[in-house]
Scaffold this motif. Structure first.
Motif, PDB file in Angstrom:
ATOM      1  N   ARG A  21      57.153   5.070  19.338  1.00 51.36           N
ATOM      2  CA  ARG A  21      57.716   3.524  18.823  1.00 51.36           C
ATOM      3  C   ARG A  21      57.905   3.277  17.490  1.00 51.36           C
ATOM      4  NH1 ARG A  21      54.647  -0.113  22.341  1.00 51.36           N
ATOM      5  NH2 ARG A  21      55.740   0.833  23.959  1.00 51.36           N
ATOM      6  N   PRO A  22      56.969   3.985  16.639  1.00 56.05           N
ATOM      7  CA  PRO A  22      57.253   3.696  15.205  1.00 56.05           C
ATOM      8  C   PRO A  22      58.533   4.111  14.587  1.00 56.05           C
ATOM      9  CG  PRO A  22      55.091   4.018  15.497  1.00 56.05           C
ATOM     10  CD  PRO A  22      55.746   4.503  16.588  1.00 56.05           C
ATOM     11  N   TYR A  23      58.874   5.561  15.100  1.00 61.01           N
ATOM     12  CA  TYR A  23      60.208   6.109  14.420  1.00 61.01           C
ATOM     13  C   TYR A  23      61.327   5.515  15.196  1.00 61.01           C
ATOM     14  CZ  TYR A  23      57.165   9.165  11.932  1.00 61.01           C
ATOM     15  OH  TYR A  23      56.371   9.521  10.864  1.00 61.01           O
ATOM     16  N   ALA A  24      61.273   4.910  16.580  1.00 65.33           N
ATOM     17  CA  ALA A  24      62.347   4.372  17.140  1.00 65.33           C
ATOM     18  C   ALA A  24      62.873   3.297  16.293  1.00 65.33           C
ATOM     19  CB  ALA A  24      61.892   4.108  18.708  1.00 65.33           C
ATOM     20  N   ARG A  25      61.737   2.541  15.921  1.00 66.42           N
ATOM     21  CA  ARG A  25      62.210   1.141  15.187  1.00 66.42           C
ATOM     22  C   ARG A  25      63.034   1.777  13.800  1.00 66.42           C
ATOM     23  NH1 ARG A  25      56.718  -1.892  16.859  1.00 66.42           N
ATOM     24  NH2 ARG A  25      57.321  -2.636  18.846  1.00 66.42           N
ATOM     25  N   ASP A  26      62.579   2.616  13.352  1.00 66.88           N
ATOM     26  CA  ASP A  26      62.983   3.245  12.173  1.00 66.88           C
ATOM     27  C   ASP A  26      64.529   3.662  12.204  1.00 66.88           C
ATOM     28  OD1 ASP A  26      62.497   4.300   9.228  1.00 66.88           O
ATOM     29  OD2 ASP A  26      63.582   6.106  10.551  1.00 66.88           O
ATOM     30  N   LEU A  27      64.626   4.548  13.295  1.00 63.09           N
ATOM     31  CA  LEU A  27      65.842   5.123  13.411  1.00 63.09           C
ATOM     32  C   LEU A  27      66.951   4.016  13.787  1.00 63.09           C
ATOM     33  CD1 LEU A  27      66.869   7.896  13.193  1.00 63.09           C
ATOM     34  CD2 LEU A  27      66.505   8.239  15.785  1.00 63.09           C
ATOM     35  N   ALA A  28      66.650   3.088  14.701  1.00 68.99           N
ATOM     36  CA  ALA A  28      67.354   1.995  15.180  1.00 68.99           C
ATOM     37  C   ALA A  28      67.799   1.141  14.188  1.00 68.99           C
ATOM     38  CB  ALA A  28      66.655   1.228  16.288  1.00 68.99           C
ATOM     39  N   GLY A  29      66.975   0.749  12.821  1.00 69.86           N
ATOM     40  CA  GLY A  29      67.398   0.062  11.860  1.00 69.86           C
ATOM     41  C   GLY A  29      68.346   0.806  11.021  1.00 69.86           C
ATOM     42  N   ARG A  30      68.096   1.973  10.944  1.00 66.83           N
ATOM     43  CA  ARG A  30      69.098   3.053  10.181  1.00 66.83           C
ATOM     44  C   ARG A  30      70.442   2.899  10.566  1.00 66.83           C
ATOM     45  NH1 ARG A  30      66.138   6.782   6.490  1.00 66.83           N
ATOM     46  NH2 ARG A  30      64.081   6.447   6.936  1.00 66.83           N
ATOM     47  N   VAL A  31      70.639   2.955  12.101  1.00 63.67           N
ATOM     48  CA  VAL A  31      71.574   2.916  12.728  1.00 63.67           C
ATOM     49  C   VAL A  31      72.371   1.625  12.785  1.00 63.67           C
ATOM     50  CG1 VAL A  31      73.009   3.038  14.996  1.00 63.67           C
ATOM     51  CG2 VAL A  31      71.190   4.711  14.679  1.00 63.67           C
ATOM     52  N   ALA A  32      71.572   0.516  12.490  1.00 64.04           N
ATOM     53  CA  ALA A  32      72.208  -1.000  12.539  1.00 64.04           C
ATOM     54  C   ALA A  32      72.607  -1.022  11.189  1.00 64.04           C
ATOM     55  CB  ALA A  32      71.088  -2.032  12.970  1.00 64.04           C
ATOM     56  N   GLU A  33      72.072  -0.715  10.263  1.00 64.37           N
ATOM     57  CA  GLU A  33      72.538  -0.731   8.859  1.00 64.37           C
ATOM     58  C   GLU A  33      74.091  -0.176   8.716  1.00 64.37           C
ATOM     59  OE1 GLU A  33      70.044   1.159   6.277  1.00 64.37           O
ATOM     60  OE2 GLU A  33      68.276  -0.306   6.386  1.00 64.37           O
ATOM     61  N   ARG A  34      74.493   0.621   9.470  1.00 67.65           N
ATOM     62  CA  ARG A  34      75.786   1.192   9.443  1.00 67.65           C
ATOM     63  C   ARG A  34      76.861   0.465  10.170  1.00 67.65           C
ATOM     64  NH1 ARG A  34      75.683   5.987   7.164  1.00 67.65           N
ATOM     65  NH2 ARG A  34      77.843   6.438   7.704  1.00 67.65           N
ATOM     66  N   ARG A  35      76.379  -0.357  10.893  1.00 62.13           N
ATOM     67  CA  ARG A  35      77.333  -1.430  11.725  1.00 62.13           C
ATOM     68  C   ARG A  35      78.383  -0.657  12.554  1.00 62.13           C
ATOM     69  NH1 ARG A  35      77.131  -6.722   9.237  1.00 62.13           N
ATOM     70  NH2 ARG A  35      76.080  -6.936   7.314  1.00 62.13           N
ATOM     71  N   PRO A  36      77.913   0.095  13.494  1.00 63.48           N
ATOM     72  CA  PRO A  36      78.891   0.902  14.272  1.00 63.48           C
ATOM     73  C   PRO A  36      79.390   0.022  15.427  1.00 63.48           C
ATOM     74  CG  PRO A  36      76.483   1.502  14.900  1.00 63.48           C
ATOM     75  CD  PRO A  36      76.487   0.384  13.754  1.00 63.48           C
ATOM     76  N   ARG A  37      80.485   0.365  15.743  1.00 61.99           N
ATOM     77  CA  ARG A  37      81.257  -0.203  16.922  1.00 61.99           C
ATOM     78  C   ARG A  37      80.875   0.613  18.342  1.00 61.99           C
ATOM     79  NH1 ARG A  37      87.289   0.888  15.635  1.00 61.99           N
ATOM     80  NH2 ARG A  37      85.927   2.725  14.351  1.00 61.99           N
TER      81      ARG A  37
END
Length: 265
Positions: A21-37
């Protein structure tokens, strides 16, 4: 390597909150920063990252979650309510998607299981649009992940003549940054990957929860059950005792360490 039978339920109940869970939140946050479609997740397991992506990405962002194991994917599908997610049983080394169909490919603790990592990286590169990114994490060496190190040593103590080494061989066996960079290049990436070591803490209500997570929620279970002399429950108790001796008899807390990799097309 099988994630079937009782493993998906134990994996989700014990292993996800303990380690993922801690790393899932970290990874999802990094993805969100890129604003993907459009986002494609490979080796989604029971959806630890999928749930975090669903929580942080805008509703108009499409999420496709894939895994090679139908039982794991079925478990994930049941745990992501209220947000459309496309689910697909798919091999990360042969993704059933067109070239240039997404802005981000995400993989949480799955790369270590790929039989041909450069091929899987090549597939990620193929489905990415120009400027898109592959983001994934892998565990650091088992020695940097205290609970797992204690668990493997305890299991080896039960089977000294033929110690199961699944943990150090597979999930904790792909942590050399130079090897990762080379495999990415062999897969076709020409940009230099960013590889960061990220420390977290894991917590469990008891040493037994740790033992159940690692002995019964991973393919280590299959290696234990294939050996004569001690049952799965007996080995789980031995691991629980070793964890309690090292980390205490009450709630358990220990160090985690992983490498987080970002590479752009």
């Amino acid at each position: 390597m099988s994630f079937e039978g009782a493993i998906p339920d134990v994996y989700e109940q014990y292993l996800v909150p303990l380690l993922f869970r801690p790393y899932a939140r970290d990874l999802a946050g990094r993805v969100a920063e890129r604003r993907p479609r459009d986002v494609i997740e490979t080796a989604a397991g029971t959806g630890a990252v999928t749930r975090e992506l669903a929580a942080v990405l805008p509703g108009e962002t499409s999420i496709t979650a894939t895994d090679l194991s139908r039982p794991m994917l079925d478990r994930a599908r049941a745990l992501v309510p209220g947000r459309p997610v496309r689910w697909a049983e798919a091999d990360a080394m042969a993704l059933p998607f067109p070239d240039g169909s997404c802005d981000a490919v995400v993989c949480q603790f799955g790369v270590m299981f790929f039989p041909d990592r450069p091929r899987a990286f090549g597939e990620a590169l193929r489905v990415l649009r120009p400027g898109g990114a592959l983001l994934f994490n892998v565990w650091d060496a088992i020695e940097a992940n205290g609970l797992s190190a204690v668990a493997e040593a305890a299991v080896a103590g039960v089977f000294p003549a033929d110690p199961p080494d699944f943990l150090s061989r597979v999930p904790y066996g792909y942590h050399d940054a130079a090897t990762i960079a080379r495999d990415l290049a062999d897969g076709g990436f020409t940009s230099t990957p960013r590889i960061e070591t990220v420390a977290e803490r894991c917590r469990a209500a008891s040493a037994r929860e740790v033992a159940v997570a690692l002995c019964q929620g991973t393919p280590l279970r299959t290696e234990i059950e294939a050996r004569a002399g001690s049952t799965l429950d007996e080995v789980t108790r031995a691991v629980g005792a070793a964890v309690a001796e090292r980390f205490g008899t009450g709630p358990v807390e220990g160090p985690l360490s992983a490498l987080v990799v970002t590479v752009t097309r």
